[in-house]
Design a protein around this motif. Structure first.
Motif, PDB file in Angstrom:
ATOM      1  N   VAL A 175     -62.979  -7.267   4.975  1.00  0.00           N
ATOM      2  CA  VAL A 175     -63.178  -8.124   3.799  1.00  0.00           C
ATOM      3  C   VAL A 175     -63.049  -7.327   2.513  1.00  0.00           C
ATOM      4  O   VAL A 175     -63.667  -6.266   2.351  1.00  0.00           O
ATOM      5  N   ASP A 176     -62.245  -7.834   1.603  1.00  0.00           N
ATOM      6  CA  ASP A 176     -62.084  -7.272   0.262  1.00  0.00           C
ATOM      7  C   ASP A 176     -63.175  -7.865  -0.626  1.00  0.00           C
ATOM      8  O   ASP A 176     -63.227  -9.083  -0.828  1.00  0.00           O
ATOM      9  N   MET A 177     -64.058  -7.012  -1.163  1.00  0.00           N
ATOM     10  CA  MET A 177     -65.172  -7.500  -1.968  1.00  0.00           C
ATOM     11  C   MET A 177     -64.828  -7.603  -3.453  1.00  0.00           C
ATOM     12  O   MET A 177     -65.706  -7.787  -4.288  1.00  0.00           O
TER      13      MET A 177
ATOM     14  N   ILE B 206     -68.139 -15.638   1.724  1.00  0.00           N
ATOM     15  CA  ILE B 206     -67.893 -14.779   2.879  1.00  0.00           C
ATOM     16  C   ILE B 206     -68.913 -15.046   3.972  1.00  0.00           C
ATOM     17  O   ILE B 206     -68.580 -15.129   5.162  1.00  0.00           O
TER      18      ILE B 206
ATOM     19  N   MET C  40     -66.238  -3.727   4.980  1.00  0.00           N
ATOM     20  CA  MET C  40     -66.011  -4.108   3.592  1.00  0.00           C
ATOM     21  C   MET C  40     -65.467  -2.937   2.775  1.00  0.00           C
ATOM     22  O   MET C  40     -65.713  -1.781   3.102  1.00  0.00           O
ATOM     23  N   TYR C  41     -64.752  -3.282   1.707  1.00  0.00           N
ATOM     24  CA  TYR C  41     -64.309  -2.249   0.767  1.00  0.00           C
ATOM     25  C   TYR C  41     -64.229  -2.845  -0.629  1.00  0.00           C
ATOM     26  O   TYR C  41     -64.142  -4.063  -0.813  1.00  0.00           O
ATOM     27  N   CYS C  42     -64.275  -1.961  -1.630  1.00  0.00           N
ATOM     28  CA  CYS C  42     -64.080  -2.364  -3.025  1.00  0.00           C
ATOM     29  C   CYS C  42     -63.467  -1.181  -3.761  1.00  0.00           C
ATOM     30  O   CYS C  42     -62.986  -0.235  -3.127  1.00  0.00           O
TER      31      CYS C  42
ATOM     32  N   CYS D 271     -69.921  -2.911  -2.466  1.00  0.00           N
ATOM     33  CA  CYS D 271     -70.242  -2.892  -1.033  1.00  0.00           C
ATOM     34  C   CYS D 271     -71.654  -2.370  -0.780  1.00  0.00           C
ATOM     35  O   CYS D 271     -72.294  -2.744   0.196  1.00  0.00           O
TER      36      CYS D 271
ATOM     37  N   SER E 251     -73.532  -4.906   1.551  1.00  0.00           N
ATOM     38  CA  SER E 251     -73.819  -4.559   2.948  1.00  0.00           C
ATOM     39  C   SER E 251     -75.283  -4.813   3.280  1.00  0.00           C
ATOM     40  O   SER E 251     -75.607  -5.314   4.371  1.00  0.00           O
TER      41      SER E 251
ATOM     42  N   TYR F  37     -75.773  -8.654   3.582  1.00  0.00           N
ATOM     43  CA  TYR F  37     -75.281  -9.255   4.816  1.00  0.00           C
ATOM     44  C   TYR F  37     -76.111  -8.840   6.028  1.00  0.00           C
ATOM     45  O   TYR F  37     -76.284  -9.626   6.970  1.00  0.00           O
TER      46      TYR F  37
ATOM     47  N   GLN G 223     -69.074  -0.035   5.500  1.00  0.00           N
ATOM     48  CA  GLN G 223     -68.464  -0.041   4.168  1.00  0.00           C
ATOM     49  C   GLN G 223     -67.676   1.249   3.963  1.00  0.00           C
ATOM     50  O   GLN G 223     -68.052   2.311   4.459  1.00  0.00           O
TER      51      GLN G 223
END
Length: 343
Positions: A151-153, A182, A197-199, A205, A209, A212, A222
């Motif tokens: 997922v792109d944050m 999301i 996840m990444y940003c 993230c 993180s 979630y 992350q």
């Protein structure tokens, strides 16, 4: 005691050009409990102004988020000052892939409620119970696993010009918008999938993180240091690059090219293009993607209405802007009815 900028952006740009010295573009963040953000803000401004640091820094009770530019010859002095602050000692610095001496033209250190506008109630969950941080090599392995959801944050205008292969890229304007979307889209996979996840640099993230995990996701990961750190790691270790296109950055550069792929298109003609610009009409200032041909044809504007305004004498333009709020256009990045090729 000077606690604010005295020079305009134009005056600062002239000084940078006259000095002719290399500057480094750097970003970092740190979550920490800060009792009096205003005192820290003033301390940072005084110290960094002396070191000719420029940039945008947010300080809050939850920590600090900084994007800045430092004269290369003063980097060691800057690092020494950071290390003198207990919670910033040895903080990871994300150093840009592509430097621009004019990336920032003012030093702005601001006290905010939060260092990232996430819309979350931090008292409702354990913000320190974060996901597993992974390096570039582990990240590459994880995202090839069929049991992983990547997922792109970041926001729509960021992922539009570049993202990791096979990533989910939410069509959102803000980070806070993406969090519930999301969660809803992935609610059936809280226990059976890896949520990776990444940003840009890792800060979004860091909070997401923990959120979630609080919401019941069992396997949360992350990308350590975000896209910026990933690129440095793959270059240093000769790893395969899984990122396609450009990485959007929040300074005058607007982006760093990571791969030669152009995955976006001009919002005015549809031609392959990934260059973000701001509309030349200061009463609009809309961020959008524009190719060189459309820039010449439209006089760097997003619409014919803005072209008409830009053609007026500057004093008349100022008079038209006076007393009018335009932030709805500025912050609706890439979203406007005048952009025919914006999906």
């Amino acid at each position: 005691m000077q606690l604010y900028n005295k020079l305009s952006a134009e005056e600062r740009a002239a000084l940078i050009e006259e000095a002719g010295k290399e500057r480094l573009t750097i970003s970092f963040y740190k979550y920490a409990k800060i009792g009096n953000p205003q005192i820290l803000r003033n301390h940072l401004f005084l110290a960094w102004d002396e070191l000719e640091v420029l940039g945008r820094i947010y300080v809050a009770k939850e920590g600090i988020n900084a994007q800045l530019s430092v004269p290369a010859e003063l980097f060691n002095d800057f690092k020494k000052h950071l290390d003198s602050i207990s919670f910033l000692e040895n903080v990871r610095l994300n150093i840009a892939i592509e430097h621009d001496d004019f990336a920032f033209l003012k030093l702005k250190v601001k006290v905010r409620d939060k260092i990232v506008a996430d819309g979350l109630n931090d008292d409702a969950f354990d913000v320190t119970n974060k996901g597993i941080h992974v390096d570039a090599a582990t990240f590459n392995e994880l995202i090839e696993d069929p049991n992983t959801v990547l997922v792109d944050m970041r926001n729509h205008y960021e992922s539009e010009i570049g993202h990791f292969k096979n990533a989910i890229t939410p069509d959102v304007d803000t980070f806070r918008d993406s969090l519930p979307i999301i969660e809803e889209d992935l609610k059936e996979h809280k226990e059976d999938k890896n949520l990776v996840m990444y940003c840009t640099g890792g800060i979004r993230c860091e909070k997401a993180s923990a959120y979630y995990k609080h919401k019941g996701f069992k396997n949360v990961f992350q990308l350590e240091g975000g896209i910026i750190n990933y690129v440095r790691q793959i270059e240093a270790s000769k790893l395969e690059n899984k990122f396609i296109g450009k990485n959007f950055v929040f300074d005058e550069r607007r982006s760093e090219r990571i791969s030669e792929d152009i995955i976006a298109h001009c919002h005015q003609c549809g031609k392959a293009c990934d260059t973000h610009v701001n509309c030349a009409n200061e009463a609009c200032h809309l961020l959008f993607i524009q190719c060189e041909e459309c820039a010449a044809k439209m006089n760097n504007c997003c619409s014919t209405d803005c072209m008409d305004i830009v053609a007026l004498p500057y004093e008349e333009q100022k008079a038209l802007r006076k007393g009018k709020a335009v932030s709805n256009l500025i912050f609706k990045k890439g979203r406007s009815e005048v952009l025919k090729f914006k999906e």
